[in-house]
Design an enzyme around this catalytic site. Structure first.
Site, PDB file in Angstrom:
ATOM      1  N   SER A  59      41.178  80.269  55.130  1.00 28.25           N
ATOM      2  CA  SER A  59      41.624  78.970  54.628  1.00 28.25           C
ATOM      3  C   SER A  59      41.258  78.858  53.156  1.00 28.25           C
ATOM      4  O   SER A  59      40.268  79.455  52.701  1.00 28.25           O
ATOM      5  CB  SER A  59      40.928  77.853  55.407  1.00 28.25           C
ATOM      6  OG  SER A  59      41.163  76.609  54.779  1.00 28.25           O
ATOM      7  N   TYR A  87      32.798  74.478  58.411  1.00 29.69           N
ATOM      8  CA  TYR A  87      34.138  75.078  58.455  1.00 29.69           C
ATOM      9  C   TYR A  87      34.409  75.887  57.183  1.00 29.69           C
ATOM     10  O   TYR A  87      34.839  77.045  57.244  1.00 29.69           O
ATOM     11  CB  TYR A  87      35.185  73.982  58.621  1.00 29.69           C
ATOM     12  CG  TYR A  87      36.608  74.486  58.569  1.00 29.69           C
ATOM     13  CD1 TYR A  87      37.171  75.143  59.658  1.00 29.69           C
ATOM     14  CD2 TYR A  87      37.402  74.306  57.439  1.00 29.69           C
ATOM     15  CE1 TYR A  87      38.486  75.606  59.621  1.00 29.69           C
ATOM     16  CE2 TYR A  87      38.706  74.758  57.395  1.00 29.69           C
ATOM     17  CZ  TYR A  87      39.252  75.415  58.486  1.00 29.69           C
ATOM     18  OH  TYR A  87      40.546  75.875  58.441  1.00 29.69           O
TER      19      TYR A  87
HETATM   20  N1  LIG Z   1      46.277  73.216  59.809  1.00 24.22           N
HETATM   21  C1  LIG Z   1      45.870  73.446  58.574  1.00 24.22           C
HETATM   22  O1  LIG Z   1      46.127  72.657  57.657  1.00 24.22           O
HETATM   23  C2  LIG Z   1      45.102  74.701  58.249  1.00 24.22           C
HETATM   24  C3  LIG Z   1      44.714  74.925  56.920  1.00 24.22           C
HETATM   25  C4  LIG Z   1      44.018  76.075  56.601  1.00 24.22           C
HETATM   26  C5  LIG Z   1      43.719  77.015  57.581  1.00 24.22           C
HETATM   27  N2  LIG Z   1      44.089  76.773  58.867  1.00 24.22           N
HETATM   28  C6  LIG Z   1      43.722  77.782  59.864  1.00 24.22           C
HETATM   29  O2  LIG Z   1      44.877  78.193  60.582  1.00 24.22           O
HETATM   30  C7  LIG Z   1      44.529  78.539  61.922  1.00 24.22           C
HETATM   31  C8  LIG Z   1      45.415  77.755  62.879  1.00 24.22           C
HETATM   32  O3  LIG Z   1      45.301  76.384  62.567  1.00 24.22           O
HETATM   33  P1  LIG Z   1      46.229  75.289  63.251  1.00 24.22           P
HETATM   34  O4  LIG Z   1      46.356  74.153  62.320  1.00 24.22           O
HETATM   35  O5  LIG Z   1      47.439  75.930  63.805  1.00 24.22           O
HETATM   36  O6  LIG Z   1      45.225  74.840  64.417  1.00 24.22           O
HETATM   37  P2  LIG Z   1      45.527  74.075  65.775  1.00 24.22           P
HETATM   38  O7  LIG Z   1      46.830  73.348  65.688  1.00 24.22           O
HETATM   39  O8  LIG Z   1      44.288  73.315  66.083  1.00 24.22           O
HETATM   40  O9  LIG Z   1      45.743  75.273  66.806  1.00 24.22           O
HETATM   41  C9  LIG Z   1      44.706  76.165  67.084  1.00 24.22           C
HETATM   42  C10 LIG Z   1      44.974  76.780  68.431  1.00 24.22           C
HETATM   43  O10 LIG Z   1      43.834  77.588  68.771  1.00 24.22           O
HETATM   44  C11 LIG Z   1      43.359  77.199  70.051  1.00 24.22           C
HETATM   45  N3  LIG Z   1      41.920  77.380  70.126  1.00 24.22           N
HETATM   46  C12 LIG Z   1      40.972  76.668  69.480  1.00 24.22           C
HETATM   47  N4  LIG Z   1      39.761  77.090  69.843  1.00 24.22           N
HETATM   48  C13 LIG Z   1      39.945  78.094  70.740  1.00 24.22           C
HETATM   49  C14 LIG Z   1      39.072  78.911  71.487  1.00 24.22           C
HETATM   50  N5  LIG Z   1      37.743  78.780  71.417  1.00 24.22           N
HETATM   51  N6  LIG Z   1      39.587  79.843  72.318  1.00 24.22           N
HETATM   52  C15 LIG Z   1      40.930  79.979  72.431  1.00 24.22           C
HETATM   53  N7  LIG Z   1      41.822  79.227  71.759  1.00 24.22           N
HETATM   54  C16 LIG Z   1      41.331  78.283  70.919  1.00 24.22           C
HETATM   55  C17 LIG Z   1      43.712  75.727  70.164  1.00 24.22           C
HETATM   56  O11 LIG Z   1      43.692  75.305  71.527  1.00 24.22           O
HETATM   57  P3  LIG Z   1      43.425  73.716  71.817  1.00 24.22           P
HETATM   58  O12 LIG Z   1      44.429  72.956  71.042  1.00 24.22           O
HETATM   59  O13 LIG Z   1      43.596  73.588  73.284  1.00 24.22           O
HETATM   60  O14 LIG Z   1      42.036  73.458  71.355  1.00 24.22           O
HETATM   61  C18 LIG Z   1      45.086  75.699  69.531  1.00 24.22           C
HETATM   62  O15 LIG Z   1      46.083  76.053  70.452  1.00 24.22           O
HETATM   63  C19 LIG Z   1      43.038  78.204  62.071  1.00 24.22           C
HETATM   64  O16 LIG Z   1      42.272  79.375  61.932  1.00 24.22           O
HETATM   65  C20 LIG Z   1      42.773  77.256  60.912  1.00 24.22           C
HETATM   66  O17 LIG Z   1      41.421  77.305  60.489  1.00 24.22           O
HETATM   67  C21 LIG Z   1      44.776  75.657  59.225  1.00 24.22           C
END
Ligand SMILES: NC(=O)c1ccc[n+]([C@@H]2O[C@H](COP(=O)([O-])OP(=O)(O)OC[C@H]3O[C@@H](n4cnc5c(N)ncnc54)[C@H](OP(=O)(O)O)[C@@H]3O)[C@@H](O)[C@H]2O)c1
Length: 249
Positions: A137, A149
């Protein structure tokens, strides 16, 4: 044709990776903690004719993590691309957060990334092909803001650099995807969060294009890229100088 394993594939960026990889002809191993969500994504990929295996696993659970490691090391069913996408973002400053929540954040964002990368690489190196994408990130450059984080994502950036360097000459690659604010928000979204941000499909496109180009860092979005390029220049210069001086440590 290759097989890709995507963690956190049930929604958000992980679901975008799964959809794009399925369209590109990859078979998939999709992992998520929530069965319904990941089965929906798997169903769409199967509709495109792909073979999809679903792993319902909690990456903070030692038994689940060990089972995923075993799957990644299975020489009979090789995985060519590992996308360590699952991540969680705790809320608040380090000292104010419950230690159990902090541990879950470290287990998901750091330990699982390290363990799954370590489990996937030996079989890839034997075949002299494969790649690991670790989703970091832009917050990894903002560890000074005081939350765990940002520190965890800072680790993902350094770790992937280390892994990429250790893979030189193996035919296997590692890339850190440095994502800025996405249109999809991590759960739980911060209160009052804006819905503007990077399109997850465009982020995945850029990431996979950078992987093909042999890059070790992918930064979607020109504003983020401009900042990261400026921050990375002195670090890369120092590293080259250290290598030339024979003092890499
Ligand atoms: N969204 C942003 O703006 C953003 C910005 C920078 C970086 N990122 C990075 O991008 C990646 C994806 O983000 P996202 O926004 O798509 O996140 P998200 O919408 O919260 O989706 C994450 C997925 O991972 C699953 N997950 C979480 N903890 C888990 C665990 N312990 N074991 C198995 N599955 C797990 C979640 O399941 P549940 O929903 O059931 O918990 C969800 O399906 C992450 O690494 C995040 O740090 C995101």
């Amino acid at each position: 044709m290759a097989t890709a394993l995507v963690t956190g594939a049930g929604r958000g960026l992980g679901a975008a990776f799964a959809a794009r990889l399925a369209r590109d002809g990859h078979d998939l191993v999709l992992l998520d903690v929530e069965e319904d969500a990941v089965e929906r994504v798997a169903g769409a990929a199967r509709g495109l004719g792909r073979t999809v295996e679903v792993l319902v696993a909690d990456l903070t659970d030692e038994k689940d993590l060990a089972a995923v490691e075993q799957r990644l090391g299975d020489r009979e069913r090789p995985v060519d691309l590992l996308v360590n996408n699952a991540g969680v973002q705790g809320e608040g400053q380090f000292v104010g957060v419950d230690v159990g929540r902090l541990q879950a954040e470290i287990d998901t964002n750091i330990t699982a990334v390290m363990r799954l990368t370590r489990a996937a690489l030996p079989a890839m190196i034997e075949r002299r092909r494969g790649a690991v994408v670790n989703v970091a990130s832009f917050a990894g450059y903002l560890a000074g803001r005081g939350d765990a984080y940002a520190a965890s994502k800072s680790w993902v950036l350094s770790f992937t650099d280390t892994v990429a360097a250790s893979l030189t000459g193996t035919g296997v690659r590692a890339l850190a995807l440095c994502v800025g604010q996405l249109q999809v928000r991590m759960r739980p979204a911060p209160e009052g969060a804006s819905r503007s941000g990077l399109d997850p499909d465009a982020v995945v496109d850029k990431c996979l294009a950078d992987l093909v180009r042999g890059r070790t860092l992918s930064v979607p979005g020109w504003r983020y890229r401009a900042v990261v390029d400026a921050l990375e220049l002195p670090r890369r210069t120092l590293r080259t100088a250290a290598r030339l001086a024979g003092r890499g440590r």
